[in-house]
Scaffold this motif. Structure first.
Motif, PDB file in Angstrom:
ATOM      1  N   ILE A  12       0.852  -1.187   0.000  1.00  0.00           N
ATOM      2  CA  ILE A  12       0.000   0.000   0.000  1.00  0.00           C
ATOM      3  C   ILE A  12       0.892   1.243   0.000  1.00  0.00           C
ATOM      4  O   ILE A  12       1.907   1.279   0.698  1.00  0.00           O
ATOM      5  N   GLY A  13       0.530   2.246  -0.765  1.00  0.00           N
ATOM      6  CA  GLY A  13       1.248   3.505  -0.699  1.00  0.00           C
ATOM      7  C   GLY A  13       2.070   3.820  -1.929  1.00  0.00           C
ATOM      8  O   GLY A  13       1.880   3.250  -3.013  1.00  0.00           O
ATOM      9  N   ASP A  14       3.015   4.727  -1.741  1.00  0.00           N
ATOM     10  CA  ASP A  14       3.861   5.235  -2.816  1.00  0.00           C
ATOM     11  C   ASP A  14       4.783   4.127  -3.322  1.00  0.00           C
ATOM     12  O   ASP A  14       5.488   3.480  -2.540  1.00  0.00           O
ATOM     13  N   VAL A  15       4.801   3.910  -4.641  1.00  0.00           N
ATOM     14  CA  VAL A  15       5.631   2.854  -5.233  1.00  0.00           C
ATOM     15  C   VAL A  15       7.102   3.071  -4.898  1.00  0.00           C
ATOM     16  O   VAL A  15       7.852   2.108  -4.683  1.00  0.00           O
ATOM     17  N   GLU A  16       7.535   4.333  -4.821  1.00  0.00           N
ATOM     18  CA  GLU A  16       8.931   4.610  -4.514  1.00  0.00           C
ATOM     19  C   GLU A  16       9.310   4.143  -3.108  1.00  0.00           C
ATOM     20  O   GLU A  16      10.480   3.887  -2.835  1.00  0.00           O
ATOM     21  N   ALA A  17       8.333   4.043  -2.217  1.00  0.00           N
ATOM     22  CA  ALA A  17       8.606   3.621  -0.838  1.00  0.00           C
ATOM     23  C   ALA A  17       8.370   2.127  -0.621  1.00  0.00           C
ATOM     24  O   ALA A  17       8.581   1.635   0.486  1.00  0.00           O
ATOM     25  N   TRP A  18       7.924   1.438  -1.648  1.00  0.00           N
ATOM     26  CA  TRP A  18       7.680   0.007  -1.509  1.00  0.00           C
ATOM     27  C   TRP A  18       8.909  -0.768  -1.010  1.00  0.00           C
ATOM     28  O   TRP A  18       8.783  -1.630  -0.144  1.00  0.00           O
ATOM     29  N   PRO A  19      10.107  -0.523  -1.562  1.00  0.00           N
ATOM     30  CA  PRO A  19      11.263  -1.309  -1.106  1.00  0.00           C
ATOM     31  C   PRO A  19      11.481  -1.246   0.405  1.00  0.00           C
ATOM     32  O   PRO A  19      11.860  -2.255   1.016  1.00  0.00           O
ATOM     33  N   GLY A  20      11.236  -0.087   1.023  1.00  0.00           N
ATOM     34  CA  GLY A  20      11.409   0.011   2.470  1.00  0.00           C
ATOM     35  C   GLY A  20      10.430  -0.855   3.223  1.00  0.00           C
ATOM     36  O   GLY A  20      10.781  -1.512   4.212  1.00  0.00           O
ATOM     37  N   ALA A  21       9.149  -0.873   2.781  1.00  0.00           N
ATOM     38  CA  ALA A  21       8.148  -1.720   3.432  1.00  0.00           C
ATOM     39  C   ALA A  21       8.451  -3.197   3.208  1.00  0.00           C
ATOM     40  O   ALA A  21       8.284  -4.028   4.108  1.00  0.00           O
ATOM     41  N   ILE A  22       8.897  -3.538   1.999  1.00  0.00           N
ATOM     42  CA  ILE A  22       9.236  -4.931   1.698  1.00  0.00           C
ATOM     43  C   ILE A  22      10.417  -5.390   2.546  1.00  0.00           C
ATOM     44  O   ILE A  22      10.450  -6.528   3.047  1.00  0.00           O
ATOM     45  N   GLU A  23      11.397  -4.506   2.734  1.00  0.00           N
ATOM     46  CA  GLU A  23      12.545  -4.860   3.570  1.00  0.00           C
ATOM     47  C   GLU A  23      12.108  -5.131   5.009  1.00  0.00           C
ATOM     48  O   GLU A  23      12.574  -6.082   5.650  1.00  0.00           O
ATOM     49  N   ARG A  24      11.204  -4.305   5.535  1.00  0.00           N
ATOM     50  CA  ARG A  24      10.686  -4.545   6.891  1.00  0.00           C
ATOM     51  C   ARG A  24       9.938  -5.882   6.955  1.00  0.00           C
ATOM     52  O   ARG A  24      10.037  -6.620   7.935  1.00  0.00           O
ATOM     53  N   PHE A  25       9.178  -6.167   5.922  1.00  0.00           N
ATOM     54  CA  PHE A  25       8.456  -7.436   5.856  1.00  0.00           C
ATOM     55  C   PHE A  25       9.426  -8.613   5.904  1.00  0.00           C
ATOM     56  O   PHE A  25       9.228  -9.579   6.654  1.00  0.00           O
ATOM     57  N   MET A  26      10.483  -8.552   5.105  1.00  0.00           N
ATOM     58  CA  MET A  26      11.455  -9.650   5.068  1.00  0.00           C
ATOM     59  C   MET A  26      12.227  -9.750   6.381  1.00  0.00           C
ATOM     60  O   MET A  26      12.568 -10.857   6.828  1.00  0.00           O
ATOM     61  N   ASP A  27      12.528  -8.612   7.018  1.00  0.00           N
ATOM     62  CA  ASP A  27      13.182  -8.642   8.328  1.00  0.00           C
ATOM     63  C   ASP A  27      12.310  -9.361   9.354  1.00  0.00           C
ATOM     64  O   ASP A  27      12.793 -10.149  10.171  1.00  0.00           O
ATOM     65  N   GLU A  28      11.022  -9.072   9.314  1.00  0.00           N
ATOM     66  CA  GLU A  28      10.085  -9.721  10.240  1.00  0.00           C
ATOM     67  C   GLU A  28      10.033 -11.226   9.984  1.00  0.00           C
ATOM     68  O   GLU A  28       9.998 -12.031  10.917  1.00  0.00           O
ATOM     69  N   ALA A  29      10.016 -11.609   8.712  1.00  0.00           N
ATOM     70  CA  ALA A  29       9.984 -13.035   8.378  1.00  0.00           C
ATOM     71  C   ALA A  29      11.245 -13.738   8.866  1.00  0.00           C
ATOM     72  O   ALA A  29      11.183 -14.850   9.413  1.00  0.00           O
ATOM     73  N   ARG A  30      12.407 -13.093   8.685  1.00  0.00           N
ATOM     74  CA  ARG A  30      13.652 -13.713   9.156  1.00  0.00           C
ATOM     75  C   ARG A  30      13.697 -13.792  10.674  1.00  0.00           C
ATOM     76  O   ARG A  30      14.184 -14.777  11.236  1.00  0.00           O
ATOM     77  N   ALA A  31      13.206 -12.762  11.353  1.00  0.00           N
ATOM     78  CA  ALA A  31      13.254 -12.748  12.812  1.00  0.00           C
ATOM     79  C   ALA A  31      12.448 -13.888  13.420  1.00  0.00           C
ATOM     80  O   ALA A  31      12.804 -14.419  14.475  1.00  0.00           O
ATOM     81  N   HIS A  32      11.363 -14.283  12.761  1.00  0.00           N
ATOM     82  CA  HIS A  32      10.507 -15.355  13.278  1.00  0.00           C
ATOM     83  C   HIS A  32      10.707 -16.667  12.541  1.00  0.00           C
ATOM     84  O   HIS A  32      10.040 -17.652  12.849  1.00  0.00           O
ATOM     85  N   SER A  33      11.584 -16.682  11.536  1.00  0.00           N
ATOM     86  CA  SER A  33      11.797 -17.853  10.691  1.00  0.00           C
ATOM     87  C   SER A  33      10.495 -18.278  10.016  1.00  0.00           C
ATOM     88  O   SER A  33      10.173 -19.462   9.945  1.00  0.00           O
ATOM     89  N   TRP A  34       9.757 -17.294   9.517  1.00  0.00           N
ATOM     90  CA  TRP A  34       8.552 -17.566   8.749  1.00  0.00           C
ATOM     91  C   TRP A  34       8.906 -17.639   7.264  1.00  0.00           C
ATOM     92  O   TRP A  34       9.848 -16.986   6.804  1.00  0.00           O
ATOM     93  N   ALA A  35       8.157 -18.428   6.520  1.00  0.00           N
ATOM     94  CA  ALA A  35       8.334 -18.482   5.067  1.00  0.00           C
ATOM     95  C   ALA A  35       7.581 -17.315   4.443  1.00  0.00           C
ATOM     96  O   ALA A  35       6.358 -17.234   4.564  1.00  0.00           O
ATOM     97  N   PRO A  36       8.271 -16.375   3.780  1.00  0.00           N
ATOM     98  CA  PRO A  36       7.576 -15.223   3.190  1.00  0.00           C
ATOM     99  C   PRO A  36       6.846 -15.626   1.911  1.00  0.00           C
ATOM    100  O   PRO A  36       7.335 -16.434   1.116  1.00  0.00           O
ATOM    101  N   ALA A  37       5.665 -15.060   1.702  1.00  0.00           N
ATOM    102  CA  ALA A  37       4.897 -15.329   0.492  1.00  0.00           C
ATOM    103  C   ALA A  37       3.941 -14.173   0.248  1.00  0.00           C
ATOM    104  O   ALA A  37       3.494 -13.516   1.189  1.00  0.00           O
ATOM    105  N   VAL A  38       3.626 -13.941  -1.023  1.00  0.00           N
ATOM    106  CA  VAL A  38       2.676 -12.897  -1.415  1.00  0.00           C
ATOM    107  C   VAL A  38       1.660 -13.530  -2.347  1.00  0.00           C
ATOM    108  O   VAL A  38       2.024 -14.195  -3.317  1.00  0.00           O
ATOM    109  N   MET A  39       0.385 -13.328  -2.043  1.00  0.00           N
ATOM    110  CA  MET A  39      -0.697 -13.877  -2.868  1.00  0.00           C
ATOM    111  C   MET A  39      -1.378 -12.745  -3.636  1.00  0.00           C
ATOM    112  O   MET A  39      -1.774 -11.742  -3.055  1.00  0.00           O
ATOM    113  N   GLY A  40      -1.516 -12.917  -4.943  1.00  0.00           N
ATOM    114  CA  GLY A  40      -2.340 -12.015  -5.729  1.00  0.00           C
ATOM    115  C   GLY A  40      -1.755 -10.652  -6.003  1.00  0.00           C
ATOM    116  O   GLY A  40      -2.522  -9.685  -6.148  1.00  0.00           O
ATOM    117  N   CYS A  41      -0.442 -10.526  -6.080  1.00  0.00           N
ATOM    118  CA  CYS A  41       0.131  -9.219  -6.412  1.00  0.00           C
ATOM    119  C   CYS A  41       0.056  -8.999  -7.928  1.00  0.00           C
ATOM    120  O   CYS A  41      -0.044  -9.942  -8.716  1.00  0.00           O
TER     121      CYS A  41
END
Length: 613
Positions: free
Chosen positions: A299-328
């Motif tokens: 959600i939001g400005d496309v230019e800021a997407w990489p920052g949100a995606i990086e936070r998402f991946m950091d969260e996945a690594r911190a919990h050892s969750w398998a990251p996945a995106v449905m319907g992009c």
């Protein structure tokens, strides 16, 4: 040349020796130790259940591995094996709590082997695995998964059932020592008594009765201890949208909501959210069975997407969750794969109708036109309104009817469903209703109301289909009638485009029926048609195609092909096709309290789900 080769050969031996001394690579230790624990657990369970197995060559392997604990091999080997099996998956996922439990269990196993069996080799193997865990403890830093008290109940039911099954096998595994020929009911009674530490009606010759009693008692004790632990350990609740999160997301949607037709579904309150450092973009997700499942584009400005995606991946690594995106979307998939190294796979197509191009005229629309005219002649009328223009009493009637017409006990939908109708915060949504003029309250519990469609906003000039519900006793074609009515009313509401259902594997179905399709494509299409008996695959494609939409591809983004089965199962759970949890009141706002941040993240400034069938 021969001297050089000899030199290489002579130098390779010390290199291999140094590699052996150094041990495995740190990143490989969790998978290695987890696999070892699973193998040892299976061996120890088999050794504890089957008496012949304990005297086989396989049992000699169990004696040199942690878990087979001396003269109490039947009971202690069985309980230790189950514990190791329970820990194995957590170790593979780098969970800190599993690491702590294994570090305690392995030395206890080593001490027991040395004390009772005097097995030096078994003790060394136990201590070696424990040494690997301690040396590479930094690899086991994953934070806990979301959990609640219901985990204790699930553990009691599942482990209790497993203990009952293993107990029946144990009781029946000594046929030569049995006294008499006890019935299945007697054996079951003996197991139930044994799990609680009492003697049952089955008797054995020699010391076998003690072996069976210890094994059953160990199973019962293990079930009780693990259940008590899970019941009293601190909760780690699943994250939910707070009022502040929802307000920030709505602000982002006001500025950038036009880009993605699925953006408004990020406001489901059973999702969590991570924002980019600038706060200009966000990724919403839910954790299901160890999969961190996002839906749609950020959600939001496309230019800021990489920052949100990086936070998402950091969260996945911190919990050892398998990251996945449905319907992009295709753009979203490109950004996800570029920023993370993940892989994208086309999942299906979204049907989008441009209102200016829609018309019932022409041969291609003849079937829809005839169906709509026939239903209108039957006395049906339609109303298409914003939620803000509907009274609270009528909204309550619509909500009640939609719940009654759901058709399943489970509320379905996640990636393309909002999960609520007529909330005070959703005044900009749209509702299309079908009414039969000659129906009265006495004839139907919902009066003249016969079908409901709910749309969410797509920017300022679009709307996206959320749910379709109809009275099963109404005439066929209610959904077609309301979609046509919504498209015809769209200009009056300032709507220029309407997103309809999502059709999984639409391109395969379309290409597979064309002349010249290859054998592989035809087989794939045949499999999809077969699966359509249980899932709305072909039916949604054909339904969408009636309205002559343009097709927008949607993708699933994943880490490796090995994760696809997990992601598929987690997606089915999230969408409500597989349900192991109690129903959640999606529309209820949870109390707002201080959020527990992850340790690594700095503070930040056809039905319900018919689209996702």
């Amino acid at each position: 040349m021969s001297v050089t080769l000899d030199g290489d050969k002579s130098g390779s031996v010390p290199a291999r020796a140094r590699t052996f001394v150094r041990g495995p690579k740190p990143e490989a230790v969790p998978a290695l130790v987890g696999t070892a624990c699973a193998a040892v657990g299976l061996i120890d369970v088999a050794a504890g259940v089957f008496p012949r197995f304990r005297h086989s060559r396989m049992h000699s392997l169990a004696e040199v591995l942690p878990g087979a604990l001396g003269p109490f091999a039947a009971a202690l080997s069985l309980s230790a094996g189950l514990l190791l099996l329970l820990l194995a998956h957590g170790l593979k996922r780098r969970k800190r709590r599993a690491w702590r439990a294994a570090v305690v269990l392995l030395p206890v196993g080593a001490l027991a082997q040395f004390s009772y069996r005097h097995s030096v080799l078994g003790t060394l193997v136990s201590l070696t695995l424990c040494y690997l865990l301690v040396r590479h403890r930094s690899e086991f830093a994953a934070l806990p998964d979301p959990r609640s008290r219901w985990r204790a109940l699930a553990n009691f039911v599942l482990l209790g059932a497993a203990s009952l099954g293993l107990g029946l096998v144990i009781v029946s595994a000594h046929p030569r020592r049995l006294v008499g020929n006890p019935s299945i009911a007697d054996r079951l009674q003996h197991v139930l008594y044994g799990l609680f530490g009492f003697e049952g009606p089955v008797d054995y010759a020699g010391d076998t009765s003690w072996t069976v009693a210890y094994s059953l008692g160990a199973l019962g004790l293990l079930t009780a201890v693990t259940t008590i632990y899970l019941a009293f350990r601190p909760e780690h609740p699943a994250a939910r949208l707070t009022e502040d999160d929802e307000a920030r997301l709505r602000a982002l949607l006001e500025r950038h909501g036009r880009r993605d037709s699925l953006g408004h579904f990020a406001l489901r309150r059973d999702k969590a959210v991570v924002f980019s450092p600038s706060g200009k973009a966000a990724v919403c997700y839910r954790v299901v069975s160890g999969v961190m499942l996002a839906s749609g584009d950020p959600i939001g400005d496309v230019e800021a997407w990489p920052g949100a995606i990086e936070r998402f991946m950091d969260e996945a690594r911190a919990h050892s969750w398998a990251p996945a995106v449905m319907g992009c979307s295709e753009t979203g998939g490109e950004v996800w794969t570029r920023e993370t190294g993940l892989t994208a796979l086309e999942l299906g197509d979204e049907a989008v109708v441009d209102v200016a191009d829609f018309s019932l005229a022409g041969r291609a629309m003849r079937n829809v036109r005839q169906m709509v005219k026939r239903i209108e002649r039957g006395g049906y009328e339609t109303r298409v309104r914003r939620v803000a223009d509907i009274s609270e009493a009528e909204l309550a009637r619509i909500r009640h009817a939609a719940a009654d017409w759901r058709g399943t006990d489970t509320e379905r939908g996640f990636s393309m469903a909002l999960g609520r109708i007529g909330d005070t915060a959703d005044q900009d949504c749209f509702v299309a209703t079908a009414h039969k003029a000659d129906e009265h309250s006495a004839d139907s519990p919902h009066g003249d109301l016969k079908a409901v469609l709910h749309f969410v906003p797509w920017g300022t000039d679009g709307m996206s289909l959320d749910l379709m519900r109809r009275d099963r006793s109404a005439d066929p074609g209610m959904n077609e009638l309301l979609i046509v009515a919504s498209l015809q009313a769209a200009p009056r509401l300032g709507i220029a485009r309407v997103s309809l259902n999502f059709a999984m594997f639409r391109s395969a179905l379309a290409r597979g029926e064309k002349l010249g399709a290859g054998p592989v494509l035809r087989v794939w299409r045949g499999l999809l048609i077969f699966l359509s008996r249980w899932f709305q695959i072909e039916s949604l494609y054909k339904f969408n195609a009636k309205f002559r939409p343009r097709w927008e591809p949607r993708f699933v983004v994943y880490r490796t092909a090995r994760d696809l089965p997990r992601i598929s199962f987690a997606a089915m759970q999230a969408e409500g096709f597989v349900n192991f949890a109690l129903p959640r009141p999606l529309a209820r706002r949870l109390p707002v309290g201080p959020r527990r941040p992850c340790a690594h993240v700095p503070p930040q400034a056809g039905e319900q789900g018919a689209r996702a069938a």
